[in-house]
Write a protein that holds these residues in place. Sequence first.
Motif, mmCIF file in Angstrom:
data_model
loop_
_atom_site.group_PDB
_atom_site.id
_atom_site.type_symbol
_atom_site.label_atom_id
_atom_site.label_comp_id
_atom_site.label_asym_id
_atom_site.label_seq_id
_atom_site.Cartn_x
_atom_site.Cartn_y
_atom_site.Cartn_z
ATOM 1 N N SER A 190 0.842 -1.194 0.000
ATOM 2 C CA SER A 190 0.000 0.000 0.000
ATOM 3 C C SER A 190 0.881 1.249 0.000
ATOM 4 O O SER A 190 2.056 1.196 0.380
ATOM 5 C CB SER A 190 -0.927 -0.005 1.215
ATOM 6 O OG SER A 190 -0.161 -0.075 2.392
ATOM 7 N N LEU A 191 0.273 2.362 -0.442
ATOM 8 C CA LEU A 191 1.070 3.579 -0.569
ATOM 9 C C LEU A 191 1.191 4.284 0.763
ATOM 10 O O LEU A 191 0.300 4.228 1.602
ATOM 11 C CB LEU A 191 0.431 4.507 -1.598
ATOM 12 C CG LEU A 191 0.342 3.932 -3.013
ATOM 13 C CD1 LEU A 191 -0.334 4.928 -3.938
ATOM 14 C CD2 LEU A 191 1.734 3.585 -3.548
ATOM 15 N N VAL A 192 2.303 4.929 0.928
ATOM 16 C CA VAL A 192 2.533 5.686 2.157
ATOM 17 C C VAL A 192 1.707 6.967 2.089
ATOM 18 O O VAL A 192 1.728 7.662 1.071
ATOM 19 C CB VAL A 192 4.032 6.029 2.296
ATOM 20 C CG1 VAL A 192 4.275 6.875 3.528
ATOM 21 C CG2 VAL A 192 4.847 4.765 2.324
ATOM 22 N N GLU A 193 0.929 7.241 3.151
ATOM 23 C CA GLU A 193 0.136 8.479 3.206
ATOM 24 C C GLU A 193 1.078 9.679 3.079
ATOM 25 O O GLU A 193 2.229 9.616 3.499
ATOM 26 C CB GLU A 193 -0.582 8.573 4.563
ATOM 27 C CG GLU A 193 -1.523 7.417 4.855
ATOM 28 C CD GLU A 193 -2.798 7.481 4.040
ATOM 29 O OE1 GLU A 193 -3.305 8.604 3.894
ATOM 30 O OE2 GLU A 193 -3.260 6.438 3.545
ATOM 31 N N ASP A 194 0.558 10.755 2.597
ATOM 32 C CA ASP A 194 1.277 12.022 2.394
ATOM 33 C C ASP A 194 2.766 11.890 2.045
ATOM 34 O O ASP A 194 3.614 12.567 2.592
ATOM 35 C CB ASP A 194 1.091 13.016 3.556
ATOM 36 C CG ASP A 194 1.308 12.399 4.935
ATOM 37 O OD1 ASP A 194 0.317 12.060 5.542
ATOM 38 O OD2 ASP A 194 2.455 12.248 5.375
ATOM 39 N N SER A 195 3.049 10.927 1.158
ATOM 40 C CA SER A 195 4.429 10.867 0.681
ATOM 41 C C SER A 195 4.546 11.808 -0.518
ATOM 42 O O SER A 195 3.565 12.065 -1.199
ATOM 43 C CB SER A 195 4.797 9.445 0.263
ATOM 44 O OG SER A 195 4.506 9.251 -1.079
ATOM 45 N N PRO A 196 5.696 12.355 -0.746
ATOM 46 C CA PRO A 196 5.830 13.232 -1.918
ATOM 47 C C PRO A 196 5.564 12.455 -3.209
ATOM 48 O O PRO A 196 5.643 11.228 -3.213
ATOM 49 C CB PRO A 196 7.291 13.687 -1.837
ATOM 50 C CG PRO A 196 7.966 12.700 -0.930
ATOM 51 C CD PRO A 196 6.936 12.130 -0.032
ATOM 52 N N ARG A 218 5.196 6.121 -8.923
ATOM 53 C CA ARG A 218 5.670 7.423 -8.472
ATOM 54 C C ARG A 218 5.506 7.628 -6.970
ATOM 55 O O ARG A 218 6.203 8.394 -6.361
ATOM 56 C CB ARG A 218 4.987 8.524 -9.258
ATOM 57 C CG ARG A 218 5.443 8.529 -10.717
ATOM 58 C CD ARG A 218 4.737 9.583 -11.512
ATOM 59 N NE ARG A 218 5.106 10.923 -11.107
ATOM 60 C CZ ARG A 218 6.217 11.541 -11.504
ATOM 61 N NH1 ARG A 218 7.055 10.927 -12.299
ATOM 62 N NH2 ARG A 218 6.471 12.759 -11.109
ATOM 63 N N LYS A 219 4.551 6.917 -6.387
ATOM 64 C CA LYS A 219 4.385 7.077 -4.946
ATOM 65 C C LYS A 219 5.149 5.989 -4.216
ATOM 66 O O LYS A 219 5.291 4.876 -4.700
ATOM 67 C CB LYS A 219 2.903 7.014 -4.588
ATOM 68 C CG LYS A 219 2.122 8.250 -4.992
ATOM 69 C CD LYS A 219 0.949 8.439 -4.062
ATOM 70 C CE LYS A 219 0.044 9.555 -4.553
ATOM 71 N NZ LYS A 219 0.531 10.891 -4.171
ATOM 72 N N LYS A 220 5.608 6.326 -3.024
ATOM 73 C CA LYS A 220 6.371 5.370 -2.248
ATOM 74 C C LYS A 220 5.460 4.335 -1.619
ATOM 75 O O LYS A 220 4.418 4.673 -1.056
ATOM 76 C CB LYS A 220 7.121 6.132 -1.152
ATOM 77 C CG LYS A 220 8.514 5.606 -0.920
ATOM 78 C CD LYS A 220 9.081 6.217 0.328
ATOM 79 C CE LYS A 220 10.010 7.378 0.022
ATOM 80 N NZ LYS A 220 10.460 8.064 1.237
ATOM 81 N N THR A 221 5.843 3.080 -1.716
ATOM 82 C CA THR A 221 5.051 2.044 -1.061
ATOM 83 C C THR A 221 5.592 1.800 0.346
ATOM 84 O O THR A 221 6.715 2.169 0.656
ATOM 85 C CB THR A 221 5.128 0.716 -1.844
ATOM 86 O OG1 THR A 221 6.496 0.337 -1.904
ATOM 87 C CG2 THR A 221 4.559 0.835 -3.235
ATOM 88 N N LYS A 222 4.752 1.148 1.160
ATOM 89 C CA LYS A 222 5.178 0.868 2.548
ATOM 90 C C LYS A 222 6.412 -0.030 2.551
ATOM 91 O O LYS A 222 7.299 0.136 3.370
ATOM 92 C CB LYS A 222 4.024 0.203 3.305
ATOM 93 C CG LYS A 222 2.874 1.159 3.585
ATOM 94 C CD LYS A 222 2.531 1.182 5.060
ATOM 95 C CE LYS A 222 1.576 2.307 5.403
ATOM 96 N NZ LYS A 222 0.185 1.914 5.485
ATOM 97 N N VAL A 223 6.458 -0.976 1.591
ATOM 98 C CA VAL A 223 7.614 -1.883 1.581
ATOM 99 C C VAL A 223 8.906 -1.126 1.231
ATOM 100 O O VAL A 223 9.961 -1.375 1.808
ATOM 101 C CB VAL A 223 7.384 -3.129 0.688
ATOM 102 C CG1 VAL A 223 7.120 -2.748 -0.741
ATOM 103 C CG2 VAL A 223 8.571 -4.069 0.757
ATOM 104 N N ALA A 224 8.787 -0.174 0.319
ATOM 105 C CA ALA A 224 9.982 0.623 -0.027
ATOM 106 C C ALA A 224 10.465 1.387 1.194
ATOM 107 O O ALA A 224 11.673 1.494 1.452
ATOM 108 C CB ALA A 224 9.662 1.576 -1.171
ATOM 109 N N GLU A 225 9.504 1.905 1.952
ATOM 110 C CA GLU A 225 9.865 2.654 3.151
ATOM 111 C C GLU A 225 10.500 1.731 4.197
ATOM 112 O O GLU A 225 11.462 2.087 4.864
ATOM 113 C CB GLU A 225 8.622 3.330 3.737
ATOM 114 C CG GLU A 225 8.968 4.534 4.562
ATOM 115 C CD GLU A 225 7.722 5.271 5.018
ATOM 116 O OE1 GLU A 225 7.591 6.452 4.683
ATOM 117 O OE2 GLU A 225 6.860 4.653 5.687
ATOM 118 N N LEU A 226 9.942 0.524 4.295
ATOM 119 C CA LEU A 226 10.476 -0.459 5.250
ATOM 120 C C LEU A 226 11.928 -0.821 4.899
ATOM 121 O O LEU A 226 12.793 -0.891 5.773
ATOM 122 C CB LEU A 226 9.592 -1.725 5.235
ATOM 123 C CG LEU A 226 10.079 -2.888 6.089
ATOM 124 C CD1 LEU A 226 9.977 -2.546 7.569
ATOM 125 C CD2 LEU A 226 9.248 -4.153 5.797
#
Length: 346
Positions: free
Chosen positions: A244-250, A295-303
């Motif tokens: 899922s996409l990270v909320e308010d990510s650039p 284009r949006k960051k996913t939760k896994v990318a953030e992890l």
Amino acid sequence: KFNTNVGQHILKNPGVADAIVEKAFLKPTDLVLEIGPGTGNLSVRILERAKKLICVELDPRMAAEVTKRVQGTPLQRKLEVILGDVIKTELPQFDVCISNTPYQISSPLVFKLLAMPNPPRTSILMFQREFALRLTARPGDALYCRLSVNAQFWAKITHIMKVGKNNFRPPPQVESSVVRIEPKLGKDRPNISWDEWDGLLRVCFVRKNKTLRASWLGTKEVLAMVERNYRTWCAMNGVAVDDSLVEDSPDDIEVDDADAGDDEDGNGMDVDDDDTPAFFKEMASNEVAKTKSKRKKTKVAELVREKIRKVLEDVTELADKRAGKCDENDFLRLLFAFNEEGIHFS
Ligand code: SAM
């Protein structure tokens, strides 16, 4: 007559040829591999001391020369010549490798020898002086690179002798050196996957004069590669991945390259380190297509990003160190810490 484009510099000093073969401490039972026999100056000396010699030679004219040189002598039956590029040739098992190496293949040859499941007991190899110095360079030395770490991790490297350019016909532009490579065997051989170790080093040395933080977190291609490998590991271990996409990510994937530190030539990559830049260029072109639509960051990318940060800053505390200053132990600590987080490189 000689084709210097394929590194044809014939050793004309018989004393140097004798010394090289002596340094191999051949046994009468040895099977020897020689790379690029040329006209056979080393080959005849090896044949006198070993059980069998297999030569791999790229140039058919040279293959004919060395064959002709022993024709009709007792040495003839001990010689086998394989025509081809040694890097692309599947090699048989052998005890010792001897080579006055064509300089274009120095790096792939060393990697090939080190990665062999049953590497030769000893390799006696002539290289350009600077390449030999790379093999033995220590952390902090200007020539320290991925090749240095790999070579010294898997083998004991000894500089045996310097050979001036006038010992060759035609003389090359630079001086040469002979080195001995003795792979660590048995219990001394690191119990680590070659691909894991080299995969980690490739990232660390993409910019050896930048901080590890910059190399790992400031390069889109590296983040994409780590994420891909992490996904594979999750799939194999039944771990769910949160796409899922990270909320308010650039809107764009931001890479923070601000702390980059000094990059001597300003191009972001260390061009001197064998095939690493090419490797990443290829990787980058594979990744561009995939990341464009995302284009949006996913939760896994953030992890994944957080895992890398944790490994570098909290676990190993190596974030601010530069690869050019790290020793074997630093790289080992990094590898174990990444593996603990489910991040692998092969
Ligand atoms: N051994 C000879 C001597 O010491 O006088 C010749 C050495 S000369 C530096 C290198 C030799 O390697 C040449 O004969 C060249 O044709 C051969 N060669 C170049 N590239 C090669 C490759 N990829 N695979 C096998 N042989 C190669």
